[in-house]
Motif scaffolding. Sequence first.
Motif, short mmCIF file in Angstrom:
data_model
loop_
_atom_site.label_atom_id
_atom_site.label_comp_id
_atom_site.label_asym_id
_atom_site.label_seq_id
_atom_site.Cartn_x
_atom_site.Cartn_y
_atom_site.Cartn_z
N HIS A 103 0.82 -1.21 0.00
CA HIS A 103 0.00 0.00 0.00
C HIS A 103 0.86 1.27 0.00
N GLY A 104 0.43 2.24 -0.78
CA GLY A 104 1.08 3.55 -0.77
C GLY A 104 0.03 4.63 -0.86
N ARG A 105 0.44 5.86 -0.64
CA ARG A 105 -0.53 6.97 -0.75
C ARG A 105 -1.08 7.01 -2.17
N PHE A 106 -2.38 7.21 -2.28
CA PHE A 106 -3.07 7.13 -3.57
C PHE A 106 -2.98 8.48 -4.30
N ASP A 107 -2.75 8.40 -5.59
CA ASP A 107 -2.67 9.60 -6.42
C ASP A 107 -4.08 9.93 -6.91
N ARG A 108 -4.59 11.11 -6.56
CA ARG A 108 -5.99 11.43 -6.89
C ARG A 108 -6.24 11.46 -8.40
N ARG A 109 -5.18 11.63 -9.17
CA ARG A 109 -5.35 11.64 -10.62
C ARG A 109 -5.72 10.25 -11.16
N LYS A 110 -5.59 9.22 -10.30
CA LYS A 110 -5.96 7.87 -10.76
C LYS A 110 -7.45 7.57 -10.57
N THR A 111 -8.17 8.43 -9.89
CA THR A 111 -9.60 8.14 -9.70
C THR A 111 -10.32 8.22 -11.04
N SER A 157 -1.37 11.34 -2.56
CA SER A 157 0.00 11.76 -2.87
C SER A 157 -0.02 13.04 -3.69
N HIS A 158 -1.00 13.14 -4.62
CA HIS A 158 -1.08 14.31 -5.50
C HIS A 158 -2.53 14.77 -5.65
N LYS A 159 -2.67 16.05 -5.88
CA LYS A 159 -3.99 16.62 -6.19
C LYS A 159 -4.31 16.37 -7.65
N ARG A 160 -5.54 16.73 -8.02
CA ARG A 160 -5.95 16.59 -9.42
C ARG A 160 -5.08 17.41 -10.37
N ASN A 161 -4.55 18.55 -9.87
CA ASN A 161 -3.74 19.40 -10.75
C ASN A 161 -2.28 18.94 -10.83
N GLY A 162 -1.97 17.80 -10.17
CA GLY A 162 -0.62 17.25 -10.25
C GLY A 162 0.31 17.71 -9.15
N ASN A 163 -0.10 18.71 -8.36
CA ASN A 163 0.75 19.16 -7.26
C ASN A 163 0.70 18.15 -6.11
N PRO A 164 1.82 17.96 -5.40
CA PRO A 164 1.79 17.04 -4.26
C PRO A 164 0.91 17.57 -3.14
N VAL A 165 0.29 16.65 -2.41
CA VAL A 165 -0.52 17.05 -1.24
C VAL A 165 0.42 17.18 -0.05
N THR A 166 0.45 18.36 0.52
CA THR A 166 1.30 18.58 1.69
C THR A 166 0.48 19.27 2.77
N LEU A 167 0.87 19.04 4.01
CA LEU A 167 0.23 19.69 5.16
C LEU A 167 1.33 20.12 6.12
N PRO A 168 1.06 21.10 6.96
CA PRO A 168 2.03 21.42 8.01
C PRO A 168 2.24 20.21 8.92
N ASP A 169 3.47 19.98 9.38
CA ASP A 169 3.75 18.81 10.23
C ASP A 169 2.87 18.78 11.47
N ARG A 170 2.48 19.98 11.94
CA ARG A 170 1.73 20.03 13.19
C ARG A 170 0.25 19.66 13.00
N ALA A 171 -0.22 19.55 11.77
CA ALA A 171 -1.64 19.25 11.51
C ALA A 171 -1.85 17.74 11.59
N VAL A 172 -2.05 17.24 12.79
CA VAL A 172 -2.08 15.79 13.00
C VAL A 172 -3.44 15.29 13.50
N TRP A 173 -4.45 16.13 13.48
CA TRP A 173 -5.78 15.69 13.91
C TRP A 173 -6.81 15.92 12.79
N ALA A 174 -7.81 15.07 12.76
CA ALA A 174 -8.89 15.24 11.78
C ALA A 174 -10.24 15.16 12.49
N VAL A 175 -11.09 16.12 12.17
CA VAL A 175 -12.49 16.09 12.60
C VAL A 175 -13.26 15.55 11.39
N VAL A 176 -13.89 14.40 11.54
CA VAL A 176 -14.60 13.78 10.42
C VAL A 176 -16.10 13.91 10.65
N MET A 177 -16.79 14.42 9.64
CA MET A 177 -18.23 14.71 9.80
C MET A 177 -19.03 14.00 8.72
#
Length: 324
Positions: free
Chosen positions: A14-22, A123-143
Amino acid sequence: MSRKSTGYLDTEVHGRFDRRKTVFYRRDIFTGFDHFRPDTLDPGDPELLELAEARASWTLHDNYPGAFCDTLMGNRKLVRNHAPFRYCFAEPRTAAENISAVAKRFGASLVGMTELDSRWLYSHKRNGNPVTLPDRAVWAVVMLVEMDREEISTSPDFRAAAESGRAYSRMADIVGAVGEYIRLLGYYARSCGNDTALSIPLAMDAGLGVLGRNGLLLTRDFGPRVRICKVITDLELVQTPNEYPASEEVCSGCTLCAEACEAEALSLSESPTWEILTESNNPGVLRWQFNPEKCFDFWLEIGRDCSNCIAACPASSILSKLMN
Ligand code: SF4
Ligand code: SF4
């Protein structure tokens, strides 16, 4: 900490999925798929009314660039500046309770929280740019946003497609407001719909459900009749426990979704498998096979999206018995 989603992973593969493959990305490019195709109907055909309602249901989703981060990043003026301070919650549990209550007041049907597993980030957005987040963003609120049972039961009619669009528009409202609320408290918050990270494993980590044969999140309260959005933040929260049974316990004895699928996109086999069918499937995940190409081709054929595998699913009553 409960991380039920990782029980389905082969970490060697398993690896991070590239959104361009959807399939949505790849087929959208070539077909320009749109629910609204009045050219296929005669003037005066009452189906035009339903078609117009289905297309109109997406209005907030499609026209609120502040709601979703991919566009938000290029449209900063819609987002207020971070507060010059950070509101201090007494403890992470207090913060979690507050965010959950606020999210529900904004319209979320169910809310869960989890530490962010970076394997679920695209791994990547639809426009081909990599998906990155600040290292400190380690929580998710899922709704989760519930879709109306009666409307969805009309699938594949336009009425069900309209309910799907209404849920996406409600999602835009909720996720935009919750992200802004967290930013106004002085914390980082990135509002996401289907973008940035895979919603289903995040929702499983957040204790909200289990993956079904139909490739959707199954919840005790609503079965698969939900849409998922999330806010990724650096505000420390509390992990929601996952009480859900394994997928096989829910779906091994049931094939109703696969039988209801006119595209034959879902598997009738007794057990999940590691084998993938198309480029749209991320390898290294144990699940029932799903062919998104067949599914999406059916949507193109009927000129709207389909919810047959949602309408047919009895997961809510199965889970209610299993979890009692
Ligand atoms: S959405 Fe419709 S076509 Fe796609 S898998 Fe579900 S039932 Fe099949
Ligand atoms: S219809 Fe049955 S097999 Fe399909 S997802 Fe729902 S519970 Fe599982």
